[in-house]
Design a protein around this motif. Structure first.
Motif, PDB file in Angstrom:
ATOM      1  N   THR A   9       0.827  -1.202   0.000  1.00 35.42           N
ATOM      2  CA  THR A   9       0.000   0.000   0.000  1.00 35.42           C
ATOM      3  C   THR A   9       0.862   1.253   0.000  1.00 35.42           C
ATOM      4  OG1 THR A   9      -0.133   0.100   2.419  1.00 35.42           O
ATOM      5  CG2 THR A   9      -1.903  -1.077   1.274  1.00 35.42           C
ATOM      6  N   VAL A  10       0.236   2.335  -0.414  1.00 38.71           N
ATOM      7  CA  VAL A  10       0.807   3.667  -0.311  1.00 38.71           C
ATOM      8  C   VAL A  10      -0.150   4.441   0.585  1.00 38.71           C
ATOM      9  CG1 VAL A  10       1.405   5.782  -1.536  1.00 38.71           C
ATOM     10  CG2 VAL A  10       1.860   3.564  -2.588  1.00 38.71           C
ATOM     11  N   VAL A  11       0.378   4.979   1.678  1.00 41.36           N
ATOM     12  CA  VAL A  11      -0.439   5.732   2.627  1.00 41.36           C
ATOM     13  C   VAL A  11      -0.016   7.197   2.592  1.00 41.36           C
ATOM     14  CG1 VAL A  11      -1.080   6.006   5.058  1.00 41.36           C
ATOM     15  CG2 VAL A  11      -0.658   3.711   4.135  1.00 41.36           C
ATOM     16  N   LEU A  12      -0.982   8.058   2.398  1.00 43.52           N
ATOM     17  CA  LEU A  12      -0.732   9.495   2.445  1.00 43.52           C
ATOM     18  C   LEU A  12      -1.038   9.965   3.861  1.00 43.52           C
ATOM     19  CD1 LEU A  12      -0.170  12.251   1.087  1.00 43.52           C
ATOM     20  CD2 LEU A  12      -2.618  12.361   0.580  1.00 43.52           C
ATOM     21  N   LEU A  13      -0.026  10.479   4.558  1.00 49.37           N
ATOM     22  CA  LEU A  13      -0.250  11.022   5.893  1.00 49.37           C
ATOM     23  C   LEU A  13      -0.939  12.377   5.760  1.00 49.37           C
ATOM     24  CD1 LEU A  13       2.902  10.301   8.070  1.00 49.37           C
ATOM     25  CD2 LEU A  13       0.667   9.206   8.129  1.00 49.37           C
ATOM     26  N   CYS A  14      -2.097  12.471   6.367  1.00 49.83           N
ATOM     27  CA  CYS A  14      -2.854  13.719   6.339  1.00 49.83           C
ATOM     28  C   CYS A  14      -2.600  14.543   7.599  1.00 49.83           C
ATOM     29  CB  CYS A  14      -4.344  13.422   6.224  1.00 49.83           C
ATOM     30  SG  CYS A  14      -4.786  12.525   4.725  1.00 49.83           S
ATOM     31  N   ARG A  15      -2.283  13.848   8.680  1.00 50.47           N
ATOM     32  CA  ARG A  15      -1.963  14.531   9.939  1.00 50.47           C
ATOM     33  C   ARG A  15      -0.942  13.691  10.689  1.00 50.47           C
ATOM     34  NH1 ARG A  15      -6.352  14.261  13.808  1.00 50.47           N
ATOM     35  NH2 ARG A  15      -5.064  12.761  14.859  1.00 50.47           N
ATOM     36  N   PHE A  23      -2.733  10.183  11.232  1.00 52.73           N
ATOM     37  CA  PHE A  23      -3.910   9.828  10.446  1.00 52.73           C
ATOM     38  C   PHE A  23      -3.502   9.810   8.986  1.00 52.73           C
ATOM     39  CE2 PHE A  23      -7.314  11.037   7.658  1.00 52.73           C
ATOM     40  CZ  PHE A  23      -8.442  10.397   8.140  1.00 52.73           C
ATOM     41  N   GLY A  24      -3.855   8.751   8.278  1.00 52.69           N
ATOM     42  CA  GLY A  24      -3.527   8.672   6.867  1.00 52.69           C
ATOM     43  C   GLY A  24      -4.580   7.908   6.091  1.00 52.69           C
ATOM     44  N   LEU A  25      -4.461   7.963   4.787  1.00 53.09           N
ATOM     45  CA  LEU A  25      -5.373   7.261   3.888  1.00 53.09           C
ATOM     46  C   LEU A  25      -4.574   6.378   2.939  1.00 53.09           C
ATOM     47  CD1 LEU A  25      -7.667  10.288   3.013  1.00 53.09           C
ATOM     48  CD2 LEU A  25      -8.250   8.358   4.505  1.00 53.09           C
ATOM     49  N   VAL A  26      -4.984   5.118   2.834  1.00 47.99           N
ATOM     50  CA  VAL A  26      -4.387   4.218   1.849  1.00 47.99           C
ATOM     51  C   VAL A  26      -4.878   4.690   0.485  1.00 47.99           C
ATOM     52  CG1 VAL A  26      -4.346   1.849   0.967  1.00 47.99           C
ATOM     53  CG2 VAL A  26      -4.259   2.268   3.446  1.00 47.99           C
ATOM     54  N   LEU A  27      -3.970   4.945  -0.421  1.00 50.21           N
ATOM     55  CA  LEU A  27      -4.330   5.507  -1.718  1.00 50.21           C
ATOM     56  C   LEU A  27      -4.612   4.464  -2.793  1.00 50.21           C
ATOM     57  CD1 LEU A  27      -1.736   8.417  -1.914  1.00 50.21           C
ATOM     58  CD2 LEU A  27      -4.101   8.494  -1.083  1.00 50.21           C
ATOM     59  N   ASN A  28      -4.170   3.238  -2.577  1.00 51.93           N
ATOM     60  CA  ASN A  28      -4.246   2.263  -3.670  1.00 51.93           C
ATOM     61  C   ASN A  28      -5.050   1.013  -3.332  1.00 51.93           C
ATOM     62  OD1 ASN A  28      -2.090   1.622  -1.886  1.00 51.93           O
ATOM     63  ND2 ASN A  28      -1.165   0.314  -3.434  1.00 51.93           N
ATOM     64  N   ARG A  29      -6.141   1.181  -2.632  1.00 53.39           N
ATOM     65  CA  ARG A  29      -7.057   0.061  -2.374  1.00 53.39           C
ATOM     66  C   ARG A  29      -8.446   0.444  -2.884  1.00 53.39           C
ATOM     67  NH1 ARG A  29      -3.479  -3.276  -1.685  1.00 53.39           N
ATOM     68  NH2 ARG A  29      -2.867  -4.107   0.313  1.00 53.39           N
ATOM     69  N   VAL A 140      -2.138  11.789  -6.110  1.00 53.19           N
ATOM     70  CA  VAL A 140      -3.478  11.250  -5.895  1.00 53.19           C
ATOM     71  C   VAL A 140      -4.323  11.448  -7.148  1.00 53.19           C
ATOM     72  CG1 VAL A 140      -5.620  11.578  -4.585  1.00 53.19           C
ATOM     73  CG2 VAL A 140      -3.420  11.598  -3.407  1.00 53.19           C
ATOM     74  N   PHE A 141      -4.118  12.563  -7.821  1.00 58.01           N
ATOM     75  CA  PHE A 141      -4.951  12.906  -8.971  1.00 58.01           C
ATOM     76  C   PHE A 141      -4.272  12.652 -10.313  1.00 58.01           C
ATOM     77  CE2 PHE A 141      -6.263  15.439  -5.327  1.00 58.01           C
ATOM     78  CZ  PHE A 141      -7.569  14.990  -5.215  1.00 58.01           C
ATOM     79  N   THR A 142      -3.071  12.083 -10.285  1.00 56.47           N
ATOM     80  CA  THR A 142      -2.382  11.835 -11.550  1.00 56.47           C
ATOM     81  C   THR A 142      -2.088  10.356 -11.798  1.00 56.47           C
ATOM     82  OG1 THR A 142      -0.198  12.201 -10.568  1.00 56.47           O
ATOM     83  CG2 THR A 142      -1.293  14.108 -11.552  1.00 56.47           C
ATOM     84  N   LEU A 143      -2.116   9.548 -10.749  1.00 52.67           N
ATOM     85  CA  LEU A 143      -1.842   8.121 -10.902  1.00 52.67           C
ATOM     86  C   LEU A 143      -3.116   7.298 -10.725  1.00 52.67           C
ATOM     87  CD1 LEU A 143       1.449   7.648  -8.827  1.00 52.67           C
ATOM     88  CD2 LEU A 143       1.213   7.597 -11.307  1.00 52.67           C
ATOM     89  N   TRP A 149       1.661   1.993  -5.903  1.00 52.95           N
ATOM     90  CA  TRP A 149       2.745   1.293  -5.213  1.00 52.95           C
ATOM     91  C   TRP A 149       3.962   1.157  -6.112  1.00 52.95           C
ATOM     92  CZ3 TRP A 149       5.156  -3.589  -5.545  1.00 52.95           C
ATOM     93  CH2 TRP A 149       5.902  -3.953  -4.423  1.00 52.95           C
ATOM     94  N   GLN A 150       3.744   0.655  -7.298  1.00 49.41           N
ATOM     95  CA  GLN A 150       4.846   0.437  -8.227  1.00 49.41           C
ATOM     96  C   GLN A 150       5.482   1.770  -8.645  1.00 49.41           C
ATOM     97  OE1 GLN A 150       3.876  -1.545 -11.976  1.00 49.41           O
ATOM     98  NE2 GLN A 150       5.549  -2.975 -11.567  1.00 49.41           N
ATOM     99  N   ALA A 151       4.664   2.777  -8.919  1.00 51.05           N
ATOM    100  CA  ALA A 151       5.190   4.069  -9.360  1.00 51.05           C
ATOM    101  C   ALA A 151       6.035   4.745  -8.280  1.00 51.05           C
ATOM    102  CB  ALA A 151       4.046   4.991  -9.780  1.00 51.05           C
TER     103      ALA A 151
END
Length: 173
Positions: A9-15, A23-29, A140-143, A149-151
Motif C-alpha cells: 500500500t501507499v499511505v498518504l499522511l494527512c496529519r 492519520f492517513g489514507l491508503v491511496l491504492n485500495r 493522488v490525482f495523476t496516478l 505502489w509500483q510508481a
C-alpha cells in the motif's frame, strides 16, 4: 509487517502529531462501491456524485467517509500541498459536484482510515516497517489507483525500483 491491510500500500499522511498520533489514507485500495451505494444523495442515483468510486482508506472505522480534493476554497479543508486538500465541508463539496463546478477527477473518496497512536508510527519507521517517501500528495490525482505502489517505488529508485516488480510470492515466479 504481515498485516494484509497494508501489503503493497501507499499511505498518504494527512496529519502527523508525534504526541497525539497520525492519520492517513491508503491511496491504492479500490472497492467495488460508489458514493451512491453508501450514502443517500439528494438526487439518488442521478446525483453527479453517485458514481464516484469509494476507495478503502484503511482498516480503522471503515464506516466513516474521508475525502481528498483539489478545492483550496472548500471551507475547513486541510492543505496537504501540491494542490491536494483533505476534508472540509462535505455539503459544500456535494453542492459543487452537483453544480458541475468540481469534476469527478478532482475528488477521491475513502471508507475508513489508517491510524497510529502517539509514537507508534515513529517506532514502526524506526523498525523499517515502512518505506518513507517525500510528500507526493499531488499524485493522488495523476496516478491510477492500481499504479501507486509500483510508481512510488520506481520513483525512489535503487533497490526500491527492483522491489516494484517483485512478486507477492516469489515461489510462484
Amino acid at each position: 509487517m504481515g498485516d494484509p491491510n497494508f501489503e503493497r500500500t501507499v499511505v498518504l499522511l494527512c496529519r502527523h502529531e508525534p504526541e497525539e498520533g497520525s492519520f492517513g489514507l491508503v491511496l491504492n485500495r479500490a472497492s467495488n462501491l460508489t458514493l451512491g451505494d453508501v450514502l443517500e444523495l439528494p438526487l439518488g442515483a442521478a446525483a453527479p456524485a453517485a458514481p464516484l468510486p469509494l476507495h478503502l482508506g484503511g482498516p480503522v472505522q471503515p464506516n466513516t467517509l474521508h475525502y481528498l480534493h483539489q478545492r483550496a476554497d472548500l471551507p475547513d479543508a486541510t492543505d496537504l500541498g501540491q494542490n491536494t486538500h483533505w476534508g472540509g465541508n462535505f455539503e459544500v463539496l456535494l453542492g459543487l459536484l452537483q453544480a458541475g463546478e468540481v469534476g469527478a477527477d478532482a475528488v477521491r473518496l475513502y471508507a475508513g482510515y489508517s491510524g497510529w497512536g502517539a509514537g507508534q508510527l515513529e517506532a514502526e519507521i524506526g523498525q523499517k516497517t515502512w518505506i518513507v517517501h517525500p510528500p507526493a500528495a499531488g499524485k493522488v490525482f495523476t496516478l491510477a489507483t492500481d499504479a501507486f505502489w509500483q510508481a512510488i517505488l520506481r520513483e525512489k529508485g535503487g533497490r526500491f525500483k527492483a522491489l516494484s516488480n517483485y512478486p507477492i510470492d516469489p515461489r510462484l515466479n
